[in-house]
Design an enzyme around this catalytic site. Sequence first.
Site, PDB file in Angstrom:
ATOM      1  N   ARG A  65       9.382   2.107  -7.901  1.00  0.00           N
ATOM      2  CA  ARG A  65       8.223   3.041  -7.174  1.00  0.00           C
ATOM      3  C   ARG A  65       6.824   2.830  -7.988  1.00  0.00           C
ATOM      4  O   ARG A  65       5.919   2.574  -7.431  1.00  0.00           O
ATOM      5  CB  ARG A  65       8.570   4.546  -7.144  1.00  0.00           C
ATOM      6  CG  ARG A  65       7.428   5.219  -6.452  1.00  0.00           C
ATOM      7  CD  ARG A  65       8.222   6.664  -6.061  1.00  0.00           C
ATOM      8  NE  ARG A  65       7.287   7.536  -5.457  1.00  0.00           N
ATOM      9  CZ  ARG A  65       6.468   8.692  -5.758  1.00  0.00           C
ATOM     10  NH1 ARG A  65       6.831   9.036  -7.077  1.00  0.00           N
ATOM     11  NH2 ARG A  65       5.701   9.289  -4.972  1.00  0.00           N
ATOM     12  N   HIS A  69       3.473   1.194  -6.359  1.00  0.00           N
ATOM     13  CA  HIS A  69       2.004   2.088  -6.313  1.00  0.00           C
ATOM     14  C   HIS A  69       1.012   1.345  -7.285  1.00  0.00           C
ATOM     15  O   HIS A  69      -0.302   1.633  -6.704  1.00  0.00           O
ATOM     16  CB  HIS A  69       2.408   3.500  -7.094  1.00  0.00           C
ATOM     17  CG  HIS A  69       3.070   4.486  -5.812  1.00  0.00           C
ATOM     18  ND1 HIS A  69       2.643   5.623  -5.485  1.00  0.00           N
ATOM     19  CD2 HIS A  69       4.263   4.196  -5.011  1.00  0.00           C
ATOM     20  CE1 HIS A  69       3.501   6.099  -4.550  1.00  0.00           C
ATOM     21  NE2 HIS A  69       4.517   5.389  -4.192  1.00  0.00           N
ATOM     22  N   ASP A  70       1.503   0.805  -8.284  1.00  0.00           N
ATOM     23  CA  ASP A  70       0.453   0.036  -9.176  1.00  0.00           C
ATOM     24  C   ASP A  70       0.020  -1.176  -8.060  1.00  0.00           C
ATOM     25  O   ASP A  70      -1.211  -1.400  -8.022  1.00  0.00           O
ATOM     26  CB  ASP A  70       0.883  -0.508 -10.357  1.00  0.00           C
ATOM     27  CG  ASP A  70      -0.043  -1.283 -11.149  1.00  0.00           C
ATOM     28  OD1 ASP A  70      -1.208  -0.673 -11.397  1.00  0.00           O
ATOM     29  OD2 ASP A  70       0.490  -2.422 -11.772  1.00  0.00           O
ATOM     30  N   VAL A  73      -2.632  -0.918  -5.148  1.00  0.00           N
ATOM     31  CA  VAL A  73      -3.935  -0.191  -5.062  1.00  0.00           C
ATOM     32  C   VAL A  73      -4.894  -1.356  -5.594  1.00  0.00           C
ATOM     33  O   VAL A  73      -5.377  -1.807  -4.867  1.00  0.00           O
ATOM     34  CB  VAL A  73      -3.964   0.932  -5.968  1.00  0.00           C
ATOM     35  CG1 VAL A  73      -5.251   1.657  -6.355  1.00  0.00           C
ATOM     36  CG2 VAL A  73      -2.913   2.021  -5.620  1.00  0.00           C
ATOM     37  N   ASP A  77      -2.016  -4.765 -11.948  1.00  0.00           N
ATOM     38  CA  ASP A  77      -2.892  -4.981 -12.942  1.00  0.00           C
ATOM     39  C   ASP A  77      -2.681  -3.618 -13.894  1.00  0.00           C
ATOM     40  O   ASP A  77      -3.462  -3.331 -14.956  1.00  0.00           O
ATOM     41  CB  ASP A  77      -4.417  -4.745 -12.531  1.00  0.00           C
ATOM     42  CG  ASP A  77      -4.906  -3.450 -11.980  1.00  0.00           C
ATOM     43  OD1 ASP A  77      -4.179  -2.881 -11.647  1.00  0.00           O
ATOM     44  OD2 ASP A  77      -5.945  -3.361 -11.800  1.00  0.00           O
ATOM     45  N   SER A  79      -3.219  -0.476 -13.698  1.00  0.00           N
ATOM     46  CA  SER A  79      -4.225   0.433 -13.614  1.00  0.00           C
ATOM     47  C   SER A  79      -3.423   1.825 -13.255  1.00  0.00           C
ATOM     48  O   SER A  79      -3.986   2.966 -13.677  1.00  0.00           O
ATOM     49  CB  SER A  79      -5.241   0.169 -12.266  1.00  0.00           C
ATOM     50  OG  SER A  79      -4.504   0.049 -11.026  1.00  0.00           O
ATOM     51  N   ASN A  94       0.546   9.748  -6.525  1.00  0.00           N
ATOM     52  CA  ASN A  94       1.187   9.306  -7.698  1.00  0.00           C
ATOM     53  C   ASN A  94       1.718  10.550  -8.671  1.00  0.00           C
ATOM     54  O   ASN A  94       1.953  10.357  -9.815  1.00  0.00           O
ATOM     55  CB  ASN A  94       0.222   8.550  -8.299  1.00  0.00           C
ATOM     56  CG  ASN A  94       0.042   7.278  -7.515  1.00  0.00           C
ATOM     57  OD1 ASN A  94       0.794   6.748  -7.044  1.00  0.00           O
ATOM     58  ND2 ASN A  94      -1.162   6.630  -7.945  1.00  0.00           N
ATOM     59  N   PRO A 161       0.622   3.362   1.824  1.00  0.00           N
ATOM     60  CA  PRO A 161       1.054   3.879   3.057  1.00  0.00           C
ATOM     61  C   PRO A 161       1.918   5.053   2.952  1.00  0.00           C
ATOM     62  O   PRO A 161       2.811   5.280   2.167  1.00  0.00           O
ATOM     63  CB  PRO A 161       2.233   2.747   3.736  1.00  0.00           C
ATOM     64  CG  PRO A 161       2.616   2.176   2.307  1.00  0.00           C
ATOM     65  CD  PRO A 161       1.456   2.226   1.719  1.00  0.00           C
ATOM     66  N   HIS A 191      14.677   1.924  -1.243  1.00  0.00           N
ATOM     67  CA  HIS A 191      15.072   3.114  -0.953  1.00  0.00           C
ATOM     68  C   HIS A 191      16.581   3.136  -1.021  1.00  0.00           C
ATOM     69  O   HIS A 191      17.007   4.190  -0.751  1.00  0.00           O
ATOM     70  CB  HIS A 191      14.502   3.595   0.070  1.00  0.00           C
ATOM     71  CG  HIS A 191      12.928   4.134   0.281  1.00  0.00           C
ATOM     72  ND1 HIS A 191      12.228   4.213   1.179  1.00  0.00           N
ATOM     73  CD2 HIS A 191      12.002   3.820  -0.751  1.00  0.00           C
ATOM     74  CE1 HIS A 191      10.786   4.249   0.930  1.00  0.00           C
ATOM     75  NE2 HIS A 191      10.794   4.428  -0.506  1.00  0.00           N
ATOM     76  N   THR A 192      17.095   2.096  -1.348  1.00  0.00           N
ATOM     77  CA  THR A 192      18.644   2.292  -1.477  1.00  0.00           C
ATOM     78  C   THR A 192      19.065   3.001  -2.883  1.00  0.00           C
ATOM     79  O   THR A 192      20.318   3.560  -2.768  1.00  0.00           O
ATOM     80  CB  THR A 192      18.994   0.785  -1.841  1.00  0.00           C
ATOM     81  OG1 THR A 192      20.605   0.825  -1.836  1.00  0.00           O
ATOM     82  CG2 THR A 192      18.591  -0.057  -3.025  1.00  0.00           C
ATOM     83  N   SER A 248      27.178   4.923  -2.832  1.00  0.00           N
ATOM     84  CA  SER A 248      25.945   3.879  -3.216  1.00  0.00           C
ATOM     85  C   SER A 248      24.794   4.325  -3.524  1.00  0.00           C
ATOM     86  O   SER A 248      23.695   3.487  -3.522  1.00  0.00           O
ATOM     87  CB  SER A 248      25.970   2.610  -2.089  1.00  0.00           C
ATOM     88  OG  SER A 248      25.473   3.341  -0.929  1.00  0.00           O
ATOM     89  N   ASP A 253      21.964  -2.185  -3.287  1.00  0.00           N
ATOM     90  CA  ASP A 253      22.712  -2.775  -2.198  1.00  0.00           C
ATOM     91  C   ASP A 253      22.176  -2.462  -0.780  1.00  0.00           C
ATOM     92  O   ASP A 253      21.038  -1.789  -0.702  1.00  0.00           O
ATOM     93  CB  ASP A 253      24.375  -2.309  -2.198  1.00  0.00           C
ATOM     94  CG  ASP A 253      24.469  -0.782  -1.866  1.00  0.00           C
ATOM     95  OD1 ASP A 253      23.276  -0.296  -1.491  1.00  0.00           O
ATOM     96  OD2 ASP A 253      25.499  -0.267  -2.246  1.00  0.00           O
TER      97      ASP A 253
END
Length: 334
Positions: A65, A69-70, A73, A77, A79, A94, A161, A191-192, A248, A253
């Site tokens: 994540r 998220h880096d 934006v 880098d 940030s 965040n 998003p 999101h697994t 799982s 997977d």
Amino acid sequence: MTNSKAVALAVGFMILLNLTGHCYGALEFGFYNGKCKLSDVEDIVRRTVYSKFLKDRTIAPALIRMQFHDCFVNGCDASILLDGPNAEKTAPPNLSVRGYNVIDDAKAAVEKVCPEVVSCADIIVMATRDVISFSGGRRYSVQTGRRDGRVSLARNTQTLPPPSASVSSAIRAFARKGLNPTDMLYLLGGHTIGIAHCSLFQDRLYNFQNSGKPDPTMDATLIASLRKTCAQNATLDRTVNLDQNPLSSKVIDKSFYNQIMLRRGILQIDQQLALDGLTKSKVAAIAASSDFNTKFGQAMVKMGAIQVLTGTQGEIRKSCRAINPQNMIPIINI
């Protein structure tokens, strides 16, 4: 208020120029080979991250994540790592990002043997690759040679998003970063593993789109189960697994795709991937495939190349949380 003043308030300093003296080119595989004498930078990061992973396996989804998220934006880098009153990490999307200590420790380990050479941006990408492999994913090679950015503004996180985004709007958001719908589908396959707070999907359980009813696209049995964890008037924001297959939910997977095809997606965007005409056939293909781990790694590499700083751009931070002091002066009369 001018844009300059907003930046001044956000970071408190104006950047002058990079004085680290290192010359970097474009991204490449094995970029650090020979740059740290006999030290293997990627192995140092791997060993540091592994020690953290053994104590807390939830750092795997946390770092996946963080990289997302880096990169979404200002590009990849680092940030998101910068501290400051109005830095990216203070923005609402965040506030639940974590794993900063893992990056700090990996950076400290590298600095001991190879000071001011390895960027924090590269460490995020390497560390994320490592936790993916520790969690059952296929280990993939990462490109390195990124430099660290000097701007971190909470307002810039608007490019992320939201969980309630429609498929079409999510496709457009990914396209703006040079990623196609297939890339998006594999990246959301992250999101697994991981969790979601009840507040991110509670409307789907009780009052979807102000209807007073639950989301009709969610499996009724799942709704009943989730209501036990996510009470309507709860004061504690509890969490549930994004992959509702208990066998799982902690493994990289393709189970996530099978779950959303069964209408057992937790986040609205996840569920819509299996229902929207723009993506549902591809979701079914991934669920039936045997190469998810390979494709997921390839998508992570592609995302890791978004708007990177190389060459004389950016800097190599000494601390991942702060811009190097020699590269900034106080703001005066702006």
